[in-house]
Design an enzyme around this catalytic site. Structure first.
Site, PDB file in Angstrom:
ATOM      1  N   GLU A  97      -5.812  -5.835   4.767  1.00  0.00           N
ATOM      2  CA  GLU A  97      -5.606  -6.744   4.044  1.00  0.00           C
ATOM      3  C   GLU A  97      -6.929  -7.237   3.088  1.00  0.00           C
ATOM      4  O   GLU A  97      -7.381  -8.127   2.695  1.00  0.00           O
ATOM      5  CB  GLU A  97      -5.272  -8.283   4.310  1.00  0.00           C
ATOM      6  CG  GLU A  97      -4.015  -8.291   5.197  1.00  0.00           C
ATOM      7  CD  GLU A  97      -3.498  -9.546   5.710  1.00  0.00           C
ATOM      8  OE1 GLU A  97      -3.755 -10.310   4.820  1.00  0.00           O
ATOM      9  OE2 GLU A  97      -2.565  -9.537   6.663  1.00  0.00           O
TER      10      GLU A  97
ATOM     11  N   SER B 291       0.866  -1.136  -0.177  1.00  0.00           N
ATOM     12  CA  SER B 291       0.032  -0.030  -0.092  1.00  0.00           C
ATOM     13  C   SER B 291       0.944   1.349   0.098  1.00  0.00           C
ATOM     14  O   SER B 291       2.239   1.352   0.339  1.00  0.00           O
ATOM     15  CB  SER B 291      -0.775   0.073   1.276  1.00  0.00           C
ATOM     16  OG  SER B 291      -1.801  -0.902   1.265  1.00  0.00           O
TER      17      SER B 291
ATOM     18  N   THR C   3       2.352  -3.119   8.316  1.00  0.00           N
ATOM     19  CA  THR C   3       2.486  -3.480   9.664  1.00  0.00           C
ATOM     20  C   THR C   3       3.883  -4.366   9.809  1.00  0.00           C
ATOM     21  O   THR C   3       4.490  -4.936   8.914  1.00  0.00           O
ATOM     22  CB  THR C   3       1.488  -4.854   9.713  1.00  0.00           C
ATOM     23  OG1 THR C   3       0.209  -4.301   9.295  1.00  0.00           O
ATOM     24  CG2 THR C   3       1.350  -5.739  10.930  1.00  0.00           C
TER      25      THR C   3
HETATM   26  N1  CAA Z   1      -4.169 -14.419  -7.391  1.00  0.00           N
HETATM   27  C1  CAA Z   1      -3.419 -14.636  -8.446  1.00  0.00           C
HETATM   28  N2  CAA Z   1      -3.598 -13.662  -9.444  1.00  0.00           N
HETATM   29  C2  CAA Z   1      -4.517 -12.630  -9.303  1.00  0.00           C
HETATM   30  C3  CAA Z   1      -5.362 -12.419  -8.185  1.00  0.00           C
HETATM   31  C4  CAA Z   1      -5.204 -13.736  -7.204  1.00  0.00           C
HETATM   32  N3  CAA Z   1      -5.889 -13.767  -5.961  1.00  0.00           N
HETATM   33  N4  CAA Z   1      -6.283 -11.856  -8.437  1.00  0.00           N
HETATM   34  C5  CAA Z   1      -5.903 -11.108  -9.530  1.00  0.00           C
HETATM   35  N5  CAA Z   1      -5.065 -11.574 -10.088  1.00  0.00           N
HETATM   36  C6  CAA Z   1      -4.312 -11.336 -11.614  1.00  0.00           C
HETATM   37  C7  CAA Z   1      -5.537 -11.485 -12.557  1.00  0.00           C
HETATM   38  O1  CAA Z   1      -5.703 -12.741 -13.007  1.00  0.00           O
HETATM   39  C8  CAA Z   1      -5.085 -10.647 -13.358  1.00  0.00           C
HETATM   40  O2  CAA Z   1      -4.393 -11.168 -14.207  1.00  0.00           O
HETATM   41  P1  CAA Z   1      -4.034 -10.934 -15.898  1.00  0.00           P
HETATM   42  O3  CAA Z   1      -3.147  -9.530 -16.031  1.00  0.00           O
HETATM   43  O4  CAA Z   1      -3.092 -12.248 -16.478  1.00  0.00           O
HETATM   44  O5  CAA Z   1      -5.196 -10.958 -16.486  1.00  0.00           O
HETATM   45  C9  CAA Z   1      -4.397  -9.179 -12.648  1.00  0.00           C
HETATM   46  O6  CAA Z   1      -3.875 -10.042 -11.443  1.00  0.00           O
HETATM   47  C10 CAA Z   1      -5.191  -8.381 -12.350  1.00  0.00           C
HETATM   48  O7  CAA Z   1      -6.325  -8.591 -11.859  1.00  0.00           O
HETATM   49  P2  CAA Z   1      -7.684  -7.804 -11.770  1.00  0.00           P
HETATM   50  O8  CAA Z   1      -7.906  -7.082 -13.202  1.00  0.00           O
HETATM   51  O9  CAA Z   1      -8.730  -8.226 -11.224  1.00  0.00           O
HETATM   52  O10 CAA Z   1      -6.826  -6.503 -10.858  1.00  0.00           O
HETATM   53  P3  CAA Z   1      -7.676  -5.108 -10.158  1.00  0.00           P
HETATM   54  O11 CAA Z   1      -6.639  -3.802 -10.587  1.00  0.00           O
HETATM   55  O12 CAA Z   1      -9.289  -5.095 -10.826  1.00  0.00           O
HETATM   56  O13 CAA Z   1      -7.588  -5.338  -8.561  1.00  0.00           O
HETATM   57  C11 CAA Z   1      -8.451  -6.449  -6.699  1.00  0.00           C
HETATM   58  C12 CAA Z   1      -8.382  -6.320  -8.256  1.00  0.00           C
HETATM   59  C13 CAA Z   1      -8.969  -7.501  -5.918  1.00  0.00           C
HETATM   60  C14 CAA Z   1      -9.350  -4.974  -6.370  1.00  0.00           C
HETATM   61  C15 CAA Z   1      -6.953  -5.862  -5.866  1.00  0.00           C
HETATM   62  O14 CAA Z   1      -6.548  -4.396  -6.421  1.00  0.00           O
HETATM   63  C16 CAA Z   1      -7.092  -6.011  -4.541  1.00  0.00           C
HETATM   64  O15 CAA Z   1      -7.087  -6.985  -3.852  1.00  0.00           O
HETATM   65  N6  CAA Z   1      -7.118  -4.871  -3.774  1.00  0.00           N
HETATM   66  C17 CAA Z   1      -7.126  -4.831  -2.312  1.00  0.00           C
HETATM   67  C18 CAA Z   1      -5.604  -4.848  -2.139  1.00  0.00           C
HETATM   68  C19 CAA Z   1      -5.421  -5.289  -0.374  1.00  0.00           C
HETATM   69  O16 CAA Z   1      -5.817  -6.184   0.096  1.00  0.00           O
HETATM   70  N7  CAA Z   1      -4.605  -4.385   0.305  1.00  0.00           N
HETATM   71  C20 CAA Z   1      -4.053  -4.833   1.535  1.00  0.00           C
HETATM   72  C21 CAA Z   1      -2.598  -4.440   1.501  1.00  0.00           C
HETATM   73  S1  CAA Z   1      -1.879  -5.479   2.939  1.00  0.00           S
HETATM   74  C22 CAA Z   1      -2.195  -4.543   4.425  1.00  0.00           C
HETATM   75  O17 CAA Z   1      -3.263  -4.454   4.657  1.00  0.00           O
HETATM   76  C23 CAA Z   1      -1.212  -4.140   5.255  1.00  0.00           C
HETATM   77  C24 CAA Z   1      -0.536  -5.094   6.471  1.00  0.00           C
HETATM   78  O18 CAA Z   1       0.372  -5.028   6.550  1.00  0.00           O
HETATM   79  C25 CAA Z   1      -1.547  -5.823   6.901  1.00  0.00           C
END
Ligand code: CAA
Length: 386
Positions: free
Chosen positions: A366, A129, A161
């Site tokens: 997350e 992030s 974190t």
């Molecule tokens: N596993 C493997 N590949 C994946 C995947 C997964 N779970 N999800 C998506 N992909 C791949 C897709 O297949 C796609 O591949 P291609 O280019 O080959 O087609 C590519 O990634 C892009 O996928 P999307 O078009 O679905 O991506 P998007 O930009 O629309 O985003 C989203 C999808 C689900 C919204 C994602 O951005 C997301 O999960 N956002 C939230 C992020 C998050 O959880 N952040 C927390 C950070 S960590 C934290 O909290 C701090 C800490 O220290 C605890």
């Protein structure tokens, strides 16, 4: 926590017993003080390292405990039932930092980076992030430019974190924002690398004993052999890592919720109103019925996701469901647990208010609940889905 037909193995039961004993005797007595002072529980993390909990899923070849992901969830629930700060330190280290090196690291990278984390010598952090990129993880602007045999990184990472206390960082940076998610690269590096510093340290509502900070990268040179996977693999590495991480946060929600229910039970049995224990009033009994039902439902989804990960199946949808349900069930539970305590729930003489504050982040980090719904809907509506 025995869900009857979902029998655990003898090894899993033994580990749960050991960790519960450790958590109740060593962590619970310190949990309120850790929360109130906001101190990092260094001595507890060291003990957990000695117990093998800081490399719980890492193969013994790289000095980990080599246990499965269901056991990771069970241990996470126990630790979080004692202290959610300790729980998230364990979860971010094991799933977000050890996880990607275990899955994408070369044997040389595992020896160099994974083994010290698994031994508990280095704490891991996951730097995805940024100040302007959270839910839209592909919109990151921290750059990595290849110069000779290294990548030069510039940018700021947010909400990290374990950021202040970490020794090893998993970093995501882009070769160019125009490449969108296809430009993202993943690296593993030492927190002491020149040019890398800890920025703003956050003061949080809950999980106050776990450090959360910015990590600032100014012309940080990372040798090419510290890249995980290939150029452009970073976004998928981040997403797949978060699939596992979400089981950790679901388990955290289970632990916090379980502790809140226990605290409310203890209180309800001792408190009397209108001439009887409040546990004998139907209004209170119904709250316990709803809390217990939600907790078991959340645990079932969490265990399903963990078992799928153990079997090597795709579990993106199931991990998102587990995190969504467990964190929202925990919200319901900590609220009711506080209510049962009445005025005593609102002051720090009892643990109810700590559980109430600690729970809230499980619906945010997350991936927020809204992001989990996007992930679930995208799997449900995919062309190949029935
Ligand atoms: N596993 C493997 N590949 C994946 C995947 C997964 N779970 N999800 C998506 N992909 C791949 C897709 O297949 C796609 O591949 P291609 O280019 O080959 O087609 C590519 O990634 C892009 O996928 P999307 O078009 O679905 O991506 P998007 O930009 O629309 O985003 C989203 C999808 C689900 C919204 C994602 O951005 C997301 O999960 N956002 C939230 C992020 C998050 O959880 N952040 C927390 C950070 S960590 C934290 O909290 C701090 C800490 O220290 C605890």
């Amino acid at each position: 926590m025995d869900l009857g037909i979902l029998e655990l193995s003898d090894e899993q039961k033994m580990i749960v017993d050991q960790v519960r004993e450790f958590a109740q005797s060593e962590i619970v007595p310190k949990a309120a003080e850790i929360d109130q002072t906001g101190r990092f529980p260094k001595e507890i993390i060291q003990q957990m390292g000695q117990m093998g909990l800081m490399g719980i899923n890492v193969e013994p070849e790289y000095e980990g405990a080599g246990l499965d992901y269901l056991t990771y969830s069970l241990v996470g629930e126990e630790l979080n039932a004692a202290c959610a700060s300790t729980g998230v330190i364990f979860s971010a280290h094991n799933s977000l930092a050890c996880g990607p090196v275990k899955k994408w690291g070369s044997p040389e990278q595992k020896k160099k980076w994974l083994a010290p984390m698994a031994r508990g010598e280095k704490l891991g952090a996951f730097a995805l992030s940024e100040p302007g990129s959270g839910s839209d993880a592909g919109a990151l602007i921290c750059t990595c430019k290849k110069v000779g045999d290294a990548y030069v990184v510039n940018g700021t990472k947010n909400w990290i974190t374990n950021g202040p206390e970490s020794g090893t960082v998993i970093l995501f940076a882009t070769l160019g924002t125009d490449l969108k998610h296809k430009g993202v690269c993943a690296f593993v590096l030492d927190k002491d690398t020149p040019g890398l510093s800890v920025g703003k340290v956050e003061h949080k509502l809950g999980i106050r004993g776990s450090g959360t900070s910015q990590l600032v990268f100014e012309d940080v040179k990372i040798p090419v052999d510290q890249m995980l996977g290939q150029e452009g693999d970073g976004f998928k590495i981040a997403m797949a890592t978060l699939d596992g991480g979400r089981i950790g946060i679901a388990s955290q929600a289970l632990g916090i919720a379980r502790a809140a229910i226990q605290a409310a039970k203890n209180y309800a049995r001792e408190r009397e109103t209108f001439g009887k224990s409040i546990s004998r009033h139907q209004g209170i009994q119904f709250m316990f019925a709803d809390m217990a039902t939600q907790l078991d439902a959340a645990r079932l989804l969490t265990w399903r996701a963990a078992r799928m990960q153990d079997r090597g199946l795709k579990f993106t949808r199931e991990a998102a469901m587990a995190k969504l349900l467990a964190s929202e069930a925990a919200n319901f539970i900590v609220d009711k647990a506080l209510q049962i305590h009445g005025g005593y729930g609102y002051v720090n003489e009892y643990s109810a208010e700590r559980h109430f504050r600690d729970q809230r982040i499980t619906e945010i980090y997350e991936g927020t609940s809204e992001i989990q719904r996007l992930v679930i809907a995208s799997a449900e509506l995919a062309e190949h889905a029935r």
